[in-house]
Design an enzyme around this catalytic site. Structure first.
Site, PDB file in Angstrom:
ATOM      1  N   THR A 102       0.861  -0.838   0.579  1.00  0.00           N
ATOM      2  CA  THR A 102      -0.203   0.122   0.013  1.00  0.00           C
ATOM      3  C   THR A 102       0.314   1.514   0.077  1.00  0.00           C
ATOM      4  O   THR A 102       0.289   2.011  -0.508  1.00  0.00           O
ATOM      5  CB  THR A 102      -1.175   0.346   1.045  1.00  0.00           C
ATOM      6  N   CYS A 103       2.330   1.177   0.594  1.00  0.00           N
ATOM      7  CA  CYS A 103       2.607   2.516   0.733  1.00  0.00           C
ATOM      8  C   CYS A 103       2.996   2.570  -0.728  1.00  0.00           C
ATOM      9  O   CYS A 103       3.348   3.533  -1.099  1.00  0.00           O
ATOM     10  CB  CYS A 103       3.801   2.056   1.457  1.00  0.00           C
ATOM     11  N   PHE A 104       3.752   1.974  -1.731  1.00  0.00           N
ATOM     12  CA  PHE A 104       3.494   2.280  -2.948  1.00  0.00           C
ATOM     13  C   PHE A 104       2.896   1.969  -4.588  1.00  0.00           C
ATOM     14  O   PHE A 104       3.052   1.905  -5.519  1.00  0.00           O
ATOM     15  CB  PHE A 104       5.168   1.133  -3.299  1.00  0.00           C
TER      16      PHE A 104
END
Length: 136
Positions: A102-104
């Site tokens: 989710t961070c990327f």
């Protein structure tokens, strides 16, 4: 101000598709990628190898599964940074679920053999892993 902080509830998956990137051998024309967008955009009609409907709530869960948020940025899904990236997760692994970073905004998608398998695994993944770190 609220829209800037929280995003908007309008979800246009055509914008998400137009802005998407592909890695590890996938492209927009790869069958499993085409099936993914057909499912998400609701372009599969009843009778075409089954019916794969994805209501708005499922689309929100998918977005949260991949990005960590169920809303779009103020400029719409086309303005998502980083853009969603669909990456091949190994070869044909029909028993493996899709995963995400989710961070990327990364979706790691196995190369499923059919749209039916993709649909089933995608629904299972977003229904059971949409809270992050397995917390409920």
């Amino acid at each position: 101000l609220e829209a800037l902080v929280n995003g908007t509830t309008r979800l246009d998956f055509g914008e998400l598709k137009a802005n998407a990137k592909y890695e590890a051998g996938y492209s927009e024309s790869t069958p499993v990628v085409r099936w993914l967008w057909e499912i998400l955009e609701g372009t599969t009609k009843s009778g075409e190898n089954g019916e794969y409907t994805f209501p708005i709530e499922a689309r929100r869960k998918f977005l949260k599964f991949v990005t960590g948020c169920d809303r779009s940025p103020v400029g719409g899904l086309r303005s998502m940074r980083p853009p969603i990236t669909v990456q091949r997760d190994g070869g044909a692994q029909n028993n493996k679920l899709p995963t995400s970073h989710t961070c990327f905004n990364y979706l790691l998608l196995p190369d499923y053999e059919s749209k039916a398998i993709l649909y089933e695994r995608l629904v299972t993944a977003i229904e059971n892993a949409s809270e992050g770190f397995g917390l409920r």
